[in-house]
Design a protein around this motif. Structure first.
Motif, short mmCIF file in Angstrom:
data_model
loop_
_atom_site.label_atom_id
_atom_site.label_comp_id
_atom_site.label_asym_id
_atom_site.label_seq_id
_atom_site.Cartn_x
_atom_site.Cartn_y
_atom_site.Cartn_z
N GLY A 8 19.70 -62.41 -34.64
CA GLY A 8 18.83 -63.32 -33.89
C GLY A 8 18.07 -62.70 -32.74
N GLN A 9 18.23 -61.39 -32.51
CA GLN A 9 17.51 -60.72 -31.43
C GLN A 9 16.69 -59.55 -31.96
OE1 GLN A 9 17.12 -61.88 -28.53
NE2 GLN A 9 18.81 -63.32 -28.26
N SER A 10 15.73 -59.12 -31.16
CA SER A 10 14.79 -58.10 -31.58
C SER A 10 15.25 -56.72 -31.11
CB SER A 10 13.41 -58.42 -31.00
OG SER A 10 12.46 -57.48 -31.42
N LEU A 11 15.59 -55.85 -32.06
CA LEU A 11 16.02 -54.49 -31.73
C LEU A 11 14.84 -53.53 -31.90
CD1 LEU A 11 18.86 -52.85 -31.24
CD2 LEU A 11 18.33 -51.98 -33.52
N HIS A 12 14.58 -52.75 -30.88
CA HIS A 12 13.48 -51.79 -30.92
C HIS A 12 13.97 -50.43 -31.38
CE1 HIS A 12 10.93 -48.63 -28.91
NE2 HIS A 12 10.05 -49.27 -29.63
N TYR A 13 13.16 -49.78 -32.20
CA TYR A 13 13.50 -48.43 -32.66
C TYR A 13 12.21 -47.65 -32.88
CZ TYR A 13 12.17 -50.26 -37.25
OH TYR A 13 11.48 -50.82 -38.29
N ALA A 25 21.56 -42.05 -31.81
CA ALA A 25 22.16 -43.16 -31.07
C ALA A 25 22.56 -42.66 -29.69
CB ALA A 25 23.38 -43.69 -31.83
N GLY A 26 21.95 -43.21 -28.66
CA GLY A 26 22.06 -42.62 -27.34
C GLY A 26 23.08 -43.26 -26.42
N SER A 27 22.98 -42.87 -25.17
CA SER A 27 23.94 -43.22 -24.12
C SER A 27 23.65 -44.59 -23.52
CB SER A 27 23.88 -42.17 -23.01
OG SER A 27 24.63 -42.56 -21.87
N TYR A 28 24.68 -45.21 -23.05
CA TYR A 28 24.57 -46.39 -22.18
C TYR A 28 23.66 -46.06 -21.00
CZ TYR A 28 26.37 -50.12 -19.06
OH TYR A 28 26.51 -51.19 -18.22
N LEU A 29 22.80 -47.00 -20.66
CA LEU A 29 21.84 -46.94 -19.54
C LEU A 29 20.63 -46.06 -19.82
CD1 LEU A 29 24.17 -46.88 -16.37
CD2 LEU A 29 23.10 -48.84 -17.50
N TRP A 30 20.51 -45.53 -21.03
CA TRP A 30 19.34 -44.74 -21.42
C TRP A 30 18.69 -45.40 -22.63
CZ3 TRP A 30 18.00 -39.79 -19.26
CH2 TRP A 30 18.86 -39.36 -18.25
N VAL A 48 13.26 -39.39 -38.60
CA VAL A 48 14.11 -39.56 -37.43
C VAL A 48 13.95 -40.98 -36.88
CG1 VAL A 48 14.70 -38.69 -35.15
CG2 VAL A 48 13.89 -37.10 -36.91
N ILE A 49 15.06 -41.70 -36.85
CA ILE A 49 15.09 -43.04 -36.28
C ILE A 49 15.91 -42.98 -35.00
CG2 ILE A 49 15.86 -45.44 -36.61
CD1 ILE A 49 15.36 -43.40 -39.68
N ALA A 50 15.38 -43.54 -33.93
CA ALA A 50 16.12 -43.63 -32.66
C ALA A 50 16.03 -45.06 -32.18
CB ALA A 50 15.55 -42.67 -31.63
N LEU A 51 17.16 -45.65 -31.79
CA LEU A 51 17.15 -47.06 -31.42
C LEU A 51 17.44 -47.24 -29.94
CD1 LEU A 51 20.39 -47.89 -31.13
CD2 LEU A 51 20.27 -47.89 -33.61
N ASP A 52 16.97 -48.38 -29.43
CA ASP A 52 17.31 -48.81 -28.07
C ASP A 52 18.50 -49.76 -28.15
OD1 ASP A 52 15.32 -47.47 -26.63
OD2 ASP A 52 13.88 -49.12 -26.80
N LEU A 53 19.55 -49.47 -27.42
CA LEU A 53 20.66 -50.41 -27.30
C LEU A 53 20.13 -51.77 -26.81
CD1 LEU A 53 23.62 -48.61 -25.47
CD2 LEU A 53 23.78 -49.79 -27.66
N TRP A 54 20.88 -52.82 -27.12
CA TRP A 54 20.52 -54.15 -26.62
C TRP A 54 20.37 -54.13 -25.10
CZ3 TRP A 54 18.91 -56.78 -30.47
CH2 TRP A 54 19.53 -56.73 -31.71
N HIS A 56 18.34 -52.47 -23.43
CA HIS A 56 17.83 -51.17 -23.00
C HIS A 56 16.43 -50.97 -23.59
CE1 HIS A 56 22.11 -50.73 -22.34
NE2 HIS A 56 21.97 -49.55 -21.78
N GLY A 57 15.58 -50.24 -22.88
CA GLY A 57 14.25 -49.95 -23.42
C GLY A 57 13.52 -51.24 -23.75
N GLN A 58 13.04 -51.33 -24.99
CA GLN A 58 12.27 -52.50 -25.41
C GLN A 58 13.07 -53.45 -26.29
OE1 GLN A 58 8.06 -51.67 -26.52
NE2 GLN A 58 8.53 -49.55 -26.06
N SER A 59 14.36 -53.20 -26.46
CA SER A 59 15.18 -54.11 -27.26
C SER A 59 15.44 -55.41 -26.50
CB SER A 59 16.53 -53.46 -27.63
OG SER A 59 16.36 -52.54 -28.68
N GLY A 60 15.68 -56.47 -27.26
CA GLY A 60 16.00 -57.77 -26.68
C GLY A 60 17.40 -57.80 -26.13
N PRO A 61 17.82 -58.97 -25.64
CA PRO A 61 19.15 -59.10 -25.03
C PRO A 61 20.27 -58.99 -26.05
CG PRO A 61 18.04 -61.23 -25.09
CD PRO A 61 17.04 -60.22 -25.53
#
Length: 270
Positions: A8-13, A25-30, A48-54, A56-61
């Motif tokens: 139900g949320q938007s994950l940015h990658y 898959a990166g660090s907390y707070l980055w 290469v796929i890199a994601l933003d944690l929820w 973080h970055g442009q990902s949703g909550p």
């Protein structure tokens, strides 16, 4: 910008290059920008796929019902399904490795290889866990990472000798100072509690394929010291590589060394 709707949320990658797939898959707070040197190099030969944690970055909550690192691993598998990627090499740094191991254990058929960087899948030592949870409470109560907290939090991620006036250090500090209260309370603090309240997976590490696993760690990593990396590599039976002149975000503090090590590992796996 690519997004996937998961739980139900938007994950940015980001998704760059062609060839065998690599998931960073990166660090907390980055956010995924922490992988910029590796994305630039690896995407010459790999997808290469890199994601933003929820949060973080442009990902949703953080989605409702996300309460553990197993949920994060399940969501990452859903992202791979969304992208029609059958098999991937997963490179997980810090919390990325913590949930990356869970993905590897739950769906080993989806991995060509696993790199665990500056990570640890045992429980957080209790004094450290309590300390981090006290910081989360302060952030939750105030809705901001105050300057005195930044003075504590930011140095954790770098080797002791880093120049605090460097762009790497100052840009990270500024990014934390700019986080809005809603994002901190809805996503950043809950994600921190999930990360540092994790359960112990050390006993399951021998289930991983030693031949396709690599452990790496900055030789001056303070929150995840080399002793933890050696412990995990010993349980897996795989190689442990220390990154010279690097702290917790070893892929940025010694980008060249890490990139070369990843290229060697990927060449053997693909």
């Amino acid at each position: 910008m690519p997004f996937a709707t998961l739980d139900g949320q938007s994950l940015h990658y980001t998704d760059q290059g062609t060839g065998p797939a690599v998931l960073l898959a990166g660090s907390y707070l980055w956010d995924q920008n922490m992988w910029a040197p590796q994305i630039a190099a690896l995407s010459q030969q790999y997808r290469v796929i890199a994601l933003d944690l929820w949060g973080h970055g442009q990902s949703g909550p953080l989605p409702h019902g996300t309460t553990s690192l197993d949920d994060i691993a399940r969501q990452a598998l859903a992202l791979l399904d969304h992208l029609d990627i059958a098999r991937v090499t997963l490179v997980g740094l810090s919390v990325g490795g913590m949930w990356g191991v869970r993905l590897a254990l739950s769906a080993p058929q989806r991995l060509n290889g696993l790199v665990l960087m500056d990570s640890y899948v045992g429980v957080e030592p209790e004094p450290t866990r309590q300390y981090y949870f006290s910081l989360f409470k302060q952030i939750e109560d105030t809705g901001v990472i105050a300057p005195q907290l930044l003075d504590i939090v930011v140095p954790i991620f770098f080797r002791p000798g880093i120049d605090p006036q460097s762009a790497l250090y100052q840009d990270f500090r500024a990014s934390l100072a700019a986080l809005p209260a809603e994002r901190l309370r809805e996503s950043i603090v809950p994600m921190g509690r999930i990360t540092f309240g994790r359960d112990d997976l050390l006993a399951r590490l021998p289930e991983l394929d030693a031949a396709t696993t690599l452990v790496m760690c900055g030789d001056q990593d303070k929150p995840r010291p080399p002793s933890e990396a050696r412990e995990m590599a010993g349980l897996i039976g795989c190689e442990c590589v220390l990154v010279p002149e690097a702290g917790h975000i070893s892929n940025l503090e010694n980008a060249g060394f890490v990139t070369e090590a990843l290229l060697r590992f990927l060449a053997e796996r693909n």
